[in-house]
Write an enzyme that holds these catalytic residues in place. Structure first.
Site, short mmCIF file in Angstrom:
data_model
loop_
_atom_site.label_atom_id
_atom_site.label_comp_id
_atom_site.label_asym_id
_atom_site.label_seq_id
_atom_site.Cartn_x
_atom_site.Cartn_y
_atom_site.Cartn_z
N TYR A 282 -2.29 -1.10 11.00
CA TYR A 282 -3.01 -1.67 11.13
C TYR A 282 -4.01 -0.29 12.57
O TYR A 282 -3.25 -0.16 12.82
CB TYR A 282 -3.29 -3.35 11.50
CG TYR A 282 -3.07 -4.20 10.07
CD1 TYR A 282 -3.53 -3.24 9.02
CD2 TYR A 282 -2.13 -4.49 10.32
CE1 TYR A 282 -3.09 -3.75 8.07
CE2 TYR A 282 -1.60 -5.60 8.88
CZ TYR A 282 -2.05 -5.63 8.04
OH TYR A 282 -1.75 -5.88 7.58
N TYR B 139 -5.19 -4.78 -7.33
CA TYR B 139 -5.27 -4.20 -5.46
C TYR B 139 -4.53 -6.04 -5.57
O TYR B 139 -3.42 -6.19 -4.53
CB TYR B 139 -6.10 -4.51 -5.17
CG TYR B 139 -6.04 -4.32 -3.29
CD1 TYR B 139 -5.30 -3.53 -3.03
CD2 TYR B 139 -6.92 -5.06 -2.71
CE1 TYR B 139 -5.11 -3.29 -1.52
CE2 TYR B 139 -6.59 -5.46 -1.53
CZ TYR B 139 -5.73 -4.05 -0.88
OH TYR B 139 -5.66 -4.73 0.34
N LYS C 66 0.39 -1.14 0.25
CA LYS C 66 -0.23 -0.02 -0.38
C LYS C 66 1.02 1.43 0.28
O LYS C 66 0.63 2.18 -0.48
CB LYS C 66 -0.71 0.17 1.38
CG LYS C 66 -2.10 -1.07 1.52
CD LYS C 66 -2.66 -0.83 2.38
CE LYS C 66 -3.61 -2.61 2.89
NZ LYS C 66 -4.31 -2.73 3.62
#
Lengths: 317, 317, 317, 317
Positions: free
Chosen positions: A243, A191, A67
């Site tokens: 996260y 992705y 990402k």
């Protein structure tokens, strides 16, 4: 530097047992089959010197670590204002695959590029008229950074492609709100392929080094991407990279880092942040430990990184 | 240093007009009456040298800036583990006064000490058998840092006390979930009094300097609070310090900072982060500009801080 | 009964002007082109006698009204316990296309068959090995009730199929949580085709009559579906039938009803609820008025139904 | 009617064992001490005839059953439009003490008077210049319906008053949003005292009968409250009366009913809904069984009511 090599090898063995507190990601067969006891680290300094220890020959997929690379590439391709119009840079406290906020915070702009919703939006913005072109551009960008060819692990991609219902829900929701730049299935292909790019800890350390160095590749002696994009990326890694444990990671380790469910962790130690470490002008760190906790972070990997950051006084705060 | 003094004074005038894009906080009469065009800054380095510009004699209340001080004090009073058992350190993306997450994320532990819910929990943990004792301990702690007496603005406190329904809702909810360490009304009294402590930009710069310096008071030559607590506090300021614009502040300014609805902003520039600035070993910054945006941050203040951080290359990333 | 015919024709004209307060659904071209000033009603009693007024020859698509028919059919096909294991019967207060609750209320069972999430789950449960078989079974069931052939408006279906991103998000989310009984795209095809079935107000009144009659077809003299399923369906219509205005509809009109964004409203007046009306042993009502409010209900239609229910004392409470 | 008396007594014994699947509400000491195996029912018809069985002499507190009485009284005191401006009538699917929706659905109007938030708003609207006056008015209204004096159980009230943190959070939140008509502590005093009013199953049946009878007291031969308010109240009982199991209660039992955590259930069978029952023109039902399920409804009580409603064909749908 020999001494530090010995130390780092000892530390790997010291923290390897923590893997028992985690498990390999189970929802992707190719990840579930990994050896949970593996642990590897690579640290690369601006002069190209490298320290390595543990299972360093092991290759693994980038997963969410990708990402940060696509975010940087999208900023290069489309410019920062274009990108920031389509994805915000605010942390959320929610799980990586949460959909709630797309509905509860109208008009549904994804909160940051480190959660799946934002990352899929970013993938849709990459240059290229087809998913393959977008991925090819990404692979070329990675190869420039790493100095060698990388490729998509087709088995992992296929496996994720067929179980990507939650990601598909996110992508269709984004499309409905106008936050996708290409058709849903194309964005998802990009992705999931970027997640399945195979790499090793040295590759990750090299990427981390370039980000640490504000986009300047110290071996190629080239500015690969703008300093502002690098700083923004490091800020994102600190606020959203681990996260919904990002806050605790910042509080107790204090390094820009991004993790993936493959057990990968990439950290970027800025030039001024490790003055007392063996890398007084910054470095990049790649860690791999496939046993992850319930939040998605490598258990042994986080312990190892925390120890090193403390021992070498690398906390940026 | 004269040159920098001149520059900083010019910058204050350059960014003062941005106040027009904001408004003084309207829900507290004492704040609503402030002159929205005021703007002031103070920067203090480890040797005690100070640069000041603008309306520096103006006194104002700490409001949410107090949250970092009480967090530090609670960690000193009760120890980090005790505090972290009662408040997490994760950013949320929600507004400062949001109650939703206390219900949606069981068992309802507040996500961080920078949102009101977490701050009220922290206030309830301060040492002292009564609200007055808790506040007295806090004032003493502030006085040790600043080197002069500070006090609660009773008018502001009274005004907030009578309109604190949303904070009371948070506090009673926290009590119901077991996350308050003293009776609700006592915790609220402490919380609202800490918000009403009066201070000026130099005082804030001094506090920022000590936090920047990892808890070491460079003039008193004393470690006022543990290095670990200081690092954690700076991490919290980066991930959660600027309300739900914290991510963007980290992305574009890159400094540990905490704002308050009075228009106050306190920033801590770590020792290694301003190598090329007039303060190569770090500094503390206090800013005051009472016209705030809808999120709660001083409009002119943020613009001024962004410009200085860029000019002097203070971004920690 | 002539007198009542006259009355009902007058009422249609009386409430037709309310259409101005609404608009035709804009996101489906075929709906957007409808004449917003149309208004029609049909009422059918157990002896087959019918009263009609307004634009009764107009045909329109069922849209969400189809949800009650598929729910009944799924209960017949799979049995009530099977259906209720996959969809609950609780109202939510959320909009018809909301996804939040699938994530916030684990394990993500849709709350009721009247919101899109639950309706898609129900569609996936219909008998048939392909979408076409499922739809054919549904059409046959409708034809048995209505006594004539009905079909899918392909133009409307195609139009909805290509803009169904939000519904796709719901369906993929349901699949990820295990609440779909067939592949996502098949469930969506069934769902969107059922929405595009074309019908008129008399057809709807006939369906309403059979539901009102606890599943007994008074003209065919056959029990088409179990009484328990009919009662449950009427309860669902009252608690969830009018989108997130269901509570107000129950409070002020008090009839089991289901609306669709095409401007359709189907109501079922139970045998004991209209004792003082021209239909003392119950009836079915079909209304069509394509100008809908922001919630999704026909503006003129709701006004007309409220007036009739009050005049004829049909409130079930 | 003797036969029915015998039946009902048998049914009480038949369903009494279901109490084992529940527990007395534990958070109120006075409720926790109740005998969980008790079960009682009273049914009263419009002619005043009554059937009773089980532990009918047991007195208990109204708890949430009081919400329907205060709603009716507020409508009488202030008029329906005034009340509906301050509380909506939409079901939510959330738990009775949820606060989330007050924040997520601006401007924060409570969704219905059956959840605590809405009920506290309703209590604040009752006529009277003090909590005592408001409660006195309520007691007088209850006495007029029941025909005998009722009073607040002070022990229960005191016990709830001191543990009402969650309700205080709701009330302060409502005050902050402008949805309280009197000071917070006064509204809470009214709300908690109304919950602590003591009553028995016959009293509840009598209230249920008057609601069933559209506000007309069949023994006093007086219209106690408007028909429209009675209809609206019955609609609310169906859509929201049984906490977040209201949908299932409507689906499988089909009666307007309201439960309380004391184990009380009040049901109103409209005049036209029990045509085949021993009460062909409607009746009121009071049930008491203190062992409740996790949602808050009497376990044995719901089973008993379901059986009776089915046997006597009382389902309103």
């Amino acid at each position: 530097m020999l001494d530090n090599h010995t130390k780092i090898a000892q530390w790997v063995e010291q923290f390897r047992p923590y893997a028992k507190e985690g498990n390999c990601a189970s929802y992707i067969p190719a990840l579930a089959e990994k050896n949970p006891n593996q642990l590897a680290i690579a640290v690369i300094g601006p002069d190209g010197s490298e320290m390595r220890a543990g299972d360093t020959t092991e290759r693994f997929t980038l997963q969410s670590v990708s990402k940060i690379v696509t975010f940087i590439l999208a900023c290069m391709d489309k410019g920062l204002p274009y990108v920031l119009e389509r994805v915000d840079v605010e942390p959320t406290g929610d799980t990586f695959n949460s959909i709630v906020r797309l509905e509860s915070h109208q008009p549904g702009k994804p909160f940051n590029p480190m959660i799946n919703a934002g990352a899929i939006t970013v993938s849709s913005m990459l240059s290229g008229d087809s998913p393959q072109e977008k991925i090819d551009n990404l692979l070329r960008f990675l190869e420039k950074m790493i100095g060698k060819k990388v490729s998509v692990n087709e088995e992992v991609f296929q496996s994720e492609w067929h179980t990507a219902n939650r990601n598909r829900a996110l992508a269709y929701y984004l499309m409905a709100s106008g936050y996708l730049d290409c058709p849903v299935e194309e964005a998802l292909e990009v992705y999931l392929k970027q997640c399945a790019i195979e790499i090793d800890v040295s590759d990750m350390a090299m990427i981390g080094l370039i980000i640490a160095n504000d986009g300047y590749h110290p071996l190629l002696k080239t500015q690969l991407f703008p300093k502002q994009v690098a700083k923004l990326t490091k800020a994102l890694m600190v606020t959203c990279g681990m996260y919904n444990a990002s806050g605790k990671f910042a509080a107790f380790i204090g390094l820009p880092a991004k993790s993936g469910v493959s057990g990968a962790i990439l950290a970027a130690v800025p030039s001024h942040a490790g003055l007392e470490s063996p890398f007084p002008t910054g470095c990049g760190i790649g860690i791999y430990g496939p046993a992850i906790d319930t939040i998605g972070n490598s258990v042994a990997g986080v312990h190892l990184l925390k120890y090193i950051a403390t021992e070498w006084n690398m906390n940026i705060f």
